[in-house]
Design an enzyme around this catalytic site. Structure first.
Site, PDB file in Angstrom:
ATOM      1  N   CYS A 127       0.830  -1.206   0.000  1.00 53.88           N
ATOM      2  CA  CYS A 127       0.000   0.000   0.000  1.00 53.88           C
ATOM      3  C   CYS A 127       0.862   1.252   0.000  1.00 53.88           C
ATOM      4  CB  CYS A 127      -0.933  -0.028   1.207  1.00 53.88           C
ATOM      5  SG  CYS A 127      -1.973   1.427   1.317  1.00 53.88           S
ATOM      6  N   CYS A 130      -0.499   4.203   2.036  1.00 54.58           N
ATOM      7  CA  CYS A 130      -0.419   4.022   3.503  1.00 54.58           C
ATOM      8  C   CYS A 130       1.019   4.206   3.991  1.00 54.58           C
ATOM      9  CB  CYS A 130      -0.849   2.615   3.929  1.00 54.58           C
ATOM     10  SG  CYS A 130      -2.308   1.994   3.136  1.00 54.58           S
ATOM     11  N   ASP A 131       1.982   3.621   3.275  1.00 60.10           N
ATOM     12  CA  ASP A 131       3.349   3.527   3.802  1.00 60.10           C
ATOM     13  C   ASP A 131       4.361   4.412   3.087  1.00 60.10           C
ATOM     14  OD1 ASP A 131       2.391   1.578   5.526  1.00 60.10           O
ATOM     15  OD2 ASP A 131       2.790  -0.050   4.114  1.00 60.10           O
TER      16      ASP A 131
END
Ligand code: NAP
Length: 302
Positions: A127, A130-131
């Site tokens: 992701c 997200c990261d």
């Protein structure tokens, strides 16, 4: 007793809930992980009609709030079995409904490299939105050739110092428009006809081995974003539906399974196109079919 139990709270399941709640049905959404599904991972969505641009997270959050404002009920439980009588067994309880909509979507496909699971959170991610921020000014790689990989590479190019885009073929499945944007970036390097074959590093990921033709090249990277598609996890429904060779649920027509009152909507079923638009479309069709069936059964009883 619920009118409709919806398994999965991604865009499909939430849309089904929206339609069912607006028809005054008693609805239970069951979700094993987090609401929002795969779209939460999309940093930006630009192909949803009438919304010029929205992050996947904002889309999911708004849809979730829309459902909750209507009195939606969501339980974080893992569904273990759905029975023909429309009872649903979870890790916590058993619930009864008049209709069940399976909207479990798909999960990220793994590369199945040695140590892949151990490196999650230590360099390996599925992701980018997200990261990605964890890799500011570092060198990262994205693997895959679909829209997800292309969008991830574009997103990461604005954060990381350099992005390798590694794809096993010459041609990409992803949209030409995004490819053009990628080619305009001077910190993205395409590595084509190549496969990641090894992850290396002590405590965390430090480099990857990439096989290009017969040659193995070592690329020092702090992060590897794996975007090689998704696969369904429908085995638990095999008692009530048929699965094709890839694990997708067969339908008799659109969202209708062979069992009346059990529907499958969204990415979990066999379909020509898995997009946000088709996911929400399926959710609305399945809910409308379930509502119609419940209402007609009520009339018969009266
Ligand atoms: P995808 O389109 O299925 O692409 C997966 C890619 O990974 C393909 O290029 C495939 O290569 C490659 N791949 C598969 N297994 C591999 C392996 N073991 N090793 C190396 N490469 C491998 O998946 P996706 O990009 O996640 O997209 C899924 C769906 O969501 C698509 O319909 C896509 O259009 C949609 N999507 C839409 C949006 C949006 O609307 N904004 C954003 C993201 C995704 P090959 O091409 O060689 O098979």
């Amino acid at each position: 007793m619920y009118d409709i139990i919806i398994v999965g709270a991604g865009p499909t399941g939430l849309t089904a809930a929206l339609y069912a709640l607006r028809a005054n049905k008693k609805v239970l959404l069951l979700e094993a992980k987090a609401y929002g599904g795969q779209i939460v991972k999309a940093s930006v969505v630009k192909n949803y009609p009438a919304i010029k641009e929205i992050s996947g997270f904002d889309f999911a959050q708004t849809l979730y709030e829309q459902v909750m404002d209507l009195g939606g009920e969501l339980k974080y439980e893992t569904v273990l079995k759905v029975n023909e009588d429309k009872s649903v067994v979870t890790n916590e309880d058993t619930y009864q409904a008049k209709a069940v909509i399976i909207a479990t979507g798909v999960e990220n496909r793994k590369l199945n490299l040695e140590g892949e699971s151990e490196y999650i959170g230590k360099g390996v991610s599925y992701c980018a939105s997200c990261d990605g921020a964890l890799y500011k000014d570092q060198v990262v790689a994205v693997v895959g050739g679909g829209n997800t990989a292309l969008e991830d590479a574009l997103y990461l190019s604005n954060i990381a110092q350099k992005v390798y885009l590694i794809h096993r073929r010459e041609d990409f499945r992803g949209e030409a428009k995004i490819l053009d944007e990628l080619r305009d970036k001077n910190n993205i390097e395409f590595i084509l006809n190549a496969n990641v074959v090894k992850l290396k590093g002590e405590e965390k990921l430090e480099s990857i081995d990439v096989k290009i033709g017969e040659e193995i090249k070592n690329l020092p990277v702090a992060g590897l974003f794996i975007a090689v598609g998704q696969e369904p996890k429908n085995e638990i429904f095999a008692n009530i539906v048929d699965l094709n060779e890839y694990g997708y649920i067969e339908t008799v027509d659109e969202v209708f399974t062979k069992i009346p009152g059990i529907y499958v909507a969204g990415d979990a079923r066999i379909k020509a196109l898995r997009q946000l638009t088709t996911a929400v479309s399926d959710g609305s069709i399945a809910a409308t079919a379930a509502i119609k069936e419940i209402n007609s059964n009520k009339k018969q009883i009266l």
